[in-house]
Design a protein around this motif. Structure first.
Motif, mmCIF file in Angstrom:
data_model
loop_
_atom_site.group_PDB
_atom_site.id
_atom_site.type_symbol
_atom_site.label_atom_id
_atom_site.label_comp_id
_atom_site.label_asym_id
_atom_site.label_seq_id
_atom_site.Cartn_x
_atom_site.Cartn_y
_atom_site.Cartn_z
ATOM 1 N N ILE A 1 -7.566 -2.935 -9.766
ATOM 2 C CA ILE A 1 -6.673 -2.018 -9.255
ATOM 3 C C ILE A 1 -6.006 -1.154 -10.104
ATOM 4 O O ILE A 1 -5.966 0.141 -10.085
ATOM 5 N N ASP B 1 -11.557 4.582 -6.995
ATOM 6 C CA ASP B 1 -10.720 5.376 -6.464
ATOM 7 C C ASP B 1 -11.759 6.638 -5.841
ATOM 8 O O ASP B 1 -12.574 7.022 -6.394
ATOM 9 N N GLY C 1 2.726 3.467 -8.952
ATOM 10 C CA GLY C 1 1.737 2.226 -8.888
ATOM 11 C C GLY C 1 1.851 1.320 -9.952
ATOM 12 O O GLY C 1 2.973 1.572 -10.852
ATOM 13 N N HIS D 1 0.029 -0.236 -13.379
ATOM 14 C CA HIS D 1 -0.934 0.318 -14.409
ATOM 15 C C HIS D 1 -1.029 -0.770 -15.591
ATOM 16 O O HIS D 1 0.119 -1.387 -15.788
ATOM 17 N N GLU E 1 0.972 -1.170 -0.053
ATOM 18 C CA GLU E 1 -0.281 -0.017 0.271
ATOM 19 C C GLU E 1 0.733 1.194 -0.080
ATOM 20 O O GLU E 1 1.490 1.437 0.950
ATOM 21 N N ASN F 1 -8.949 1.051 -4.406
ATOM 22 C CA ASN F 1 -8.920 -0.453 -4.232
ATOM 23 C C ASN F 1 -9.772 -0.842 -5.388
ATOM 24 O O ASN F 1 -9.522 -0.317 -6.437
ATOM 25 N N HIS G 1 -6.526 2.616 -11.312
ATOM 26 C CA HIS G 1 -5.481 3.560 -10.846
ATOM 27 C C HIS G 1 -5.183 4.443 -12.183
ATOM 28 O O HIS G 1 -4.995 5.606 -12.033
ATOM 29 N N ARG H 1 -5.996 -7.208 -8.512
ATOM 30 C CA ARG H 1 -5.124 -6.412 -8.626
ATOM 31 C C ARG H 1 -5.439 -5.864 -9.984
ATOM 32 O O ARG H 1 -5.110 -4.553 -10.199
ATOM 33 N N GLN I 1 -2.418 3.721 -3.556
ATOM 34 C CA GLN I 1 -2.881 2.031 -4.132
ATOM 35 C C GLN I 1 -2.835 1.216 -3.157
ATOM 36 O O GLN I 1 -2.102 1.181 -2.377
#
Ligand SMILES: [Zn+2]
Length: 218
Positions: free
Chosen positions: A95, A128, A185, A187, A40, A124, A99, A92, A44
């Motif tokens: 996420i 967002d 993060g 992507h 974390e 999460n 993101h 994931r 993110q």
């Protein structure tokens, strides 16, 4: 002190399983030689998954900025054990998509509303939520315009690039079309993976406004 955990997710964004060795155990916290688990940070959420048959319920950065896997129980896991790591890829990947969507949303939010000061963000596998300083309520018609511009941009199937700063390798950047911002993060590689987004305003309390970004197909 243990060696710094190698961050496999930096190069292998789409990787979801790996083999490695246990370096340290403290309570239910486990440190590995290398990992695909994203801790974390930068708004993110930390990854979940498993090490062998043991459940990883969260991933965090410790006080040395090293990656700490939080397990439900370590049972008889020992330092030096070889383990198979598996991240919850379904979660994931959502996420990752959200993101990149949140960066694109912010670009068009500032284009429509002018630059707003970002006070914080958290994302999460559901959405967002970014909080901005604003004296007035975000106008709904303008927010619809932000959503429209963001979705038109996403529909162009643009490549998304990430890279490390030449001098500070932990400092990373994100680029899509003309939009560039600092981000460490994980992507997707193309906006075609995001799909369409929807935006919702939420009140953030005194002088604060929140924008919730979620994906239409989730
Ligand atoms: Zn970011």
């Amino acid at each position: 002190m243990i060696n710094v955990t190698k961050r496999l997710y930096v190069e292998d964004t789409y990787g979801n399983s790996f083999s490695t060795r246990v370096e340290k155990i403290d309570g239910n916290n486990v440190w590995l030689k290398e990992t695909l688990f994203y801790p974390e940070s930068g708004g993110q959420a930390g990854d979940t998954g498993s090490l062998n048959n043991l459940k990883v319920i969260d991933t965090q950065l410790d006080s040395d900025k090293n990656i700490c896997h939080v397990l439900e129980s370590v049972q008889n896991l020992k330092v030096g054990d070889e383990v198979e790591g598996q991240i919850d890829w379904n979660r994931r990947y959502k996420i990752m998509r959200i993101h990149s969507a949140s960066h694109i949303m912010e670009h068009f939010l500032f284009e429509v509303f002018g630059n707003l000061k970002l006070l914080g963000s958290h994302l999460n596998e559901k959405h967002d939520k970014s909080t901005y300083e604003s004296d007035s309520k975000l106008d709904q018609d303008k927010l619809v315009e932000v959503e429209k511009r963001a979705n038109q941009f996403i529909a162009k199937n643009l490549p998304i690039e990430t890279w490390s700063d030449e001098k500070k390798s932990h400092f990373r950047y994100w680029k899509c079309g003309e939009i560039v911002m600092p981000c460490g993060g994980t992507h997707p590689k193309n906006t075609s993976e995001i799909g369409q987004i929807k935006l919702k305003r939420e009140t953030g309390g005194n002088g604060r406004e929140k924008v919730k970004t979620s994906l239409v197909d989730l």
